[in-house]
Design a protein around this motif. Structure first.
Motif, PDB file in Angstrom:
ATOM      1  N   ARG A  10       8.616 -23.026 -12.256  1.00  0.00           N
ATOM      2  CA  ARG A  10      10.048 -22.895 -11.945  1.00  0.00           C
ATOM      3  C   ARG A  10      10.271 -23.143 -10.463  1.00  0.00           C
ATOM      4  N   GLU A  18      19.396 -32.643  -6.984  1.00  0.00           N
ATOM      5  CA  GLU A  18      19.095 -32.574  -8.411  1.00  0.00           C
ATOM      6  C   GLU A  18      18.740 -33.949  -8.983  1.00  0.00           C
ATOM      7  N   PHE A  22      15.412 -34.910 -11.150  1.00  0.00           N
ATOM      8  CA  PHE A  22      15.429 -35.479 -12.496  1.00  0.00           C
ATOM      9  C   PHE A  22      14.667 -36.805 -12.546  1.00  0.00           C
ATOM     10  N   THR A  25      10.800 -36.179 -11.969  1.00  0.00           N
ATOM     11  CA  THR A  25      10.225 -35.478 -13.119  1.00  0.00           C
ATOM     12  C   THR A  25      10.083 -36.430 -14.294  1.00  0.00           C
ATOM     13  N   ARG A  39       9.462 -30.707 -21.062  1.00  0.00           N
ATOM     14  CA  ARG A  39      10.902 -30.479 -20.898  1.00  0.00           C
ATOM     15  C   ARG A  39      11.207 -29.909 -19.527  1.00  0.00           C
ATOM     16  N   LEU A  40      12.350 -30.300 -19.004  1.00  0.00           N
ATOM     17  CA  LEU A  40      12.900 -29.683 -17.802  1.00  0.00           C
ATOM     18  C   LEU A  40      14.127 -28.920 -18.272  1.00  0.00           C
ATOM     19  N   ILE A  41      14.131 -27.612 -18.079  1.00  0.00           N
ATOM     20  CA  ILE A  41      15.247 -26.808 -18.562  1.00  0.00           C
ATOM     21  C   ILE A  41      15.976 -26.153 -17.393  1.00  0.00           C
ATOM     22  N   THR A  42      17.247 -25.886 -17.615  1.00  0.00           N
ATOM     23  CA  THR A  42      18.069 -25.196 -16.631  1.00  0.00           C
ATOM     24  C   THR A  42      17.940 -23.698 -16.852  1.00  0.00           C
ATOM     25  N   GLU A  47      18.515 -22.911 -10.834  1.00  0.00           N
ATOM     26  CA  GLU A  47      17.059 -22.934 -10.935  1.00  0.00           C
ATOM     27  C   GLU A  47      16.649 -23.735 -12.173  1.00  0.00           C
ATOM     28  N   TYR A  48      15.495 -24.416 -12.073  1.00  0.00           N
ATOM     29  CA  TYR A  48      14.976 -25.219 -13.178  1.00  0.00           C
ATOM     30  C   TYR A  48      13.550 -24.801 -13.484  1.00  0.00           C
ATOM     31  N   SER A  50       9.993 -26.543 -15.433  1.00  0.00           N
ATOM     32  CA  SER A  50       9.270 -27.584 -16.148  1.00  0.00           C
ATOM     33  C   SER A  50       8.342 -26.868 -17.121  1.00  0.00           C
TER      34      SER A  50
END
Length: 101
Positions: A10, A18, A22, A25, A39-42, A47-48, A50
């Motif tokens: 994270r 951003e 993206f 990644t 996956r890359l999640i919010t 904050e993100y 992987s």
């Protein structure tokens, strides 16, 4: 029986970065031959995370030993947490709960 590995990282992008996160990644994910899913999640407040599920521990370790890793590519675009670290990561083998019926 081979167990899959799960790797989570994270991070918080610097303001206005951003799109770079993206793009970079996406490039790295395309090179992950040993990944079952990436996956890359919010998360919250910008904050993100992987999240990558690996076919095996060996596949995961191969990527850790690469010359170009996700955290190395993203480092210029992320800001440090209060503890001074730019990334918080954890990983481990997954548990197949279907065998516990």
């Amino acid at each position: 029986k081979i167990m899959t590995m799960v790797n989570c990282i994270r991070f918080m992008p610097k303001d206005g970065h951003e799109e770079e996160i993206f793009r970079e990644t996406s490039k790295i994910y395309k090179t992950l031959d040993g990944a079952l899913e990436a996956r890359l999640i919010t998360l919250k407040d910008g904050e993100y995370a992987s999240i990558i599920v690996w076919k095996s521990m060996e596949e995961f370790l191969d990527v850790l030993n690469r010359d170009v890793r996700l955290i190395d590519v993203l480092r210029p675009y992320v800001k440090a947490y209060d503890d001074g670290e730019e990334f918080h990561a954890f990983s481990g083998p997954s548990v197949d709960l279907s065998s516990y019926n």
